[in-house]
Design a protein around this motif. Structure first.
Motif, PDB file in Angstrom:
ATOM      1  N   HIS A 135      17.273  13.185  21.369  1.00 17.53           N
ATOM      2  CA  HIS A 135      16.098  13.663  22.100  1.00 17.53           C
ATOM      3  C   HIS A 135      14.996  12.574  22.301  1.00 17.53           C
ATOM      4  N   ASP A 137      10.731  12.138  22.498  1.00 24.67           N
ATOM      5  CA  ASP A 137       9.221  12.718  22.213  1.00 24.67           C
ATOM      6  C   ASP A 137       8.509  12.640  23.263  1.00 24.67           C
ATOM      7  N   HIS A 191      16.310   9.335  20.437  1.00 25.75           N
ATOM      8  CA  HIS A 191      16.625   9.144  19.009  1.00 25.75           C
ATOM      9  C   HIS A 191      16.989  10.347  18.363  1.00 25.75           C
ATOM     10  N   ARG A 214       1.322  12.155  15.060  1.00 25.51           N
ATOM     11  CA  ARG A 214       1.336  11.727  16.482  1.00 25.51           C
ATOM     12  C   ARG A 214      -0.173  11.846  17.204  1.00 25.51           C
TER      13      ARG A 214
HETATM   14 FE    FE Z   1      11.738  12.819  17.888  1.00 23.76          FE
END
Ligand code: FE
Ligand code: MD3
Length: 217
Positions: A135, A137, A191, A214
């Motif tokens: 996927h 991010d 990743h 994040r």
């Molecule tokens: Fe991720």
């Protein structure tokens, strides 16, 4: 790929490996703090327990998650997003410990991303057999900030892809205490994590925990 960023470790410098232009692996950097991190995780999970989110497609995730910080990552039938409230409790997520914020900012700075101020930390728990499919991010508001990932417990094999799903992936093992920082041109790379192998870690038992810091809001 794989060339050293700095001279051999002097004092407390973690061995630093640059994997791509914007991706740096800091070997065992979090190891000295691992026991303290685990005690914090227990406290956070007492307030906002680990749970298996459901994807928008209706699948229950094998990885169990919780969060701390102003924003927490959530998934349900409506999609993926960040929320100020834990949907389980209806309350704000537990605060991000100052020591966590400092660790993430220090790792980001060593990787070349000065001034990283995370507002969300997603805590993922893997048991043997758990995986995370490939996927990107991309639920964060601004991709200028890097993401900092801290691995604890059993080792995991990562797949690092390119900016398109079809690009072939490199594989990399992340071990207890390793910190991976990625940003800039690598921020949107695909990743994933291969199914966790069995084993027994001295501190975590049959388990791997990954923290991802994040800047989400
Ligand atoms: Fe991720
Ligand atoms: C990104 N977590 O929560 S972070 C996630 O170990 C997530 O739980 C994983 O992906 C975990 O969204 C992996 C580590 C990682 C490693 C290499 C990357 C992320 C990467 C390379 C490029 C982009």
């Amino acid at each position: 790929m794989m060339d050293d960023l700095f001279a051999p470790p002097a004092g407390e410098q973690p061995h630093t490996e640059r994997l791509a232009a914007g991706t740096v692996l800091l070997h065992a950097m979090a190891e000295p703090q691992a026991a303290a991190l685990l005690a914090d995780i227990d406290r956070i999970a007492a307030q906002s327990p680990f749970r298996h989110m459901v994807t928008p497609g209706g699948y229950r995730m094998g990885v169990a998650t919780t969060s701390c910080g102003e924003l927490g990552w959530v998934s349900d039938s409506h999609g993926y997003r960040y929320s100020r409230l834990d949907p389980g409790s209806g309350q704000p997520w537990p605060a991000m410990p100052d020591s966590w914020r400092l660790l993430a900012a220090d790792a980001a700075a060593r990787a070349g991303f000065a001034g990283f101020v995370p507002d969300a930390c997603l805590i993922n728990r893997y048991q043997p057999g758990c995986k995370l499919s490939l996927h990107q991010d991309k639920d964060e508001r601004d991709f200028a900030a890097p993401i900092v990932s801290v691995s604890l417990g059993l080792p995991a094999v990562f797949e690092l892809g390119g900016l398109r799903r079809s690009e072939r992936c490199a594989r990399l093992t992340l071990r207890h205490g390793d910190i991976l920082v990625w940003g800039g041109p690598d921020r949107l790379r695909y990743h994933g994590v291969l199914p966790l192998a069995g084993g027994e870690h001295p501190l975590l038992g049959e388990c791997r925990i990954n923290l991802t810091f994040r800047r989400a809001g």
